[in-house]
Enzyme design. Sequence first.
Site: not given
Length: 369
Positions: A163, A188, A213, A238, A262
């Site tokens: 992250k 991400d 991402e 995402d 997801k």
Amino acid sequence: MRIEKIELFHIKMPLKFTFKSSQTTLKHRETIIIKAIDELGNIGYGEVVAFNEPFYTDETLTYSKDILKNVYIPNVINKDMEHPFHIHLWSDPIYPMALAGLENALVDLYARRQKKSIMDVVFNEETNDSIYGGIALGDLDVESLIEQINLYIKHGYKRFKIKIKPEDGLNKLRAIREKFPHIQLLADANRSFKNGQIPMLKKIDELNLLCIEEPLYSGDFQAYKKLQEEMKTPICLDESIQTIEDLNTAIKLKVLKVVNIKVGRVGGLYYAREMIKLCRKNNIEYWIGSMLESGISKMLHVHLASLKDTYIPGDLSPSKRYFEKDLITPEITAENGIIIVPEGYGLGVEIDEDTIKDYTIDYKIIGGE
């Protein structure tokens, strides 16, 4: 099948560590567990993975609970359905995480009733018996990141997601890449880079990442199109991709090379399957993400990650990494970074209702009268 009763367990699970991203900090995970029961007494479980605050998508757990109680669940109680995907014929996916949780419970029930696995009733194709796990690390300092990566490399993991945020993300990635030149690495950004910070973002190209991402704060497809034309690192979307229409538009505009799928975010297994079909048709890479969720939802992602053409290992790691006690038996474990895909009916695992009740902060029964 006919659904006679549905139980909702609003649970609060303490995390073993504080999870930080550019958007939030979490010490507990609240979700809603859905238990569906049919006319024969078969049971299936699903999970609503919305968060309390709208930092990931606009849907919050409060909204999810309200629409489940007042719309989605009343629509299925005592209604005959040949297949659980028929729920999408009469349910508007305006709250995709709530709809996914209910659909997932119905699919689990249906698969157990048919004495088949989840993948047998969703996909009709050969899958892998095991998958590589992947480690997602929060917004930690460099020393902690290197320590964590060293630890998980010793346990056999090869893929790491970090992250990042504009203030220090590039420096963290450079330090990690210098220390670990051969690991599979991706970043991400959780929509944290603004237009003026794009030159900094482009420097990521030097680090040989699998993808980056959701880098852009705006989430604008035209901005992503321009950025992807100027970067060699594949852009992965995402939370910008919530519907089939979103994905189709992104593909046509050439704004991405990879998509993170997801189940909760896209509205259920039906929509996840349709997105995978669209990716295959258009040569877009896909991989299976995770939502900081219990084993009930995470096991769905383990099953999806067993598809043979996924791009990279998903954000899938052992239950014990997150929770002292998960809601499934056996819990998700990994040996040398490899997770075995369960072979049983439905999710392939049993649900620990005693632990669910221990974590429950609110409970509701609908139907069964």
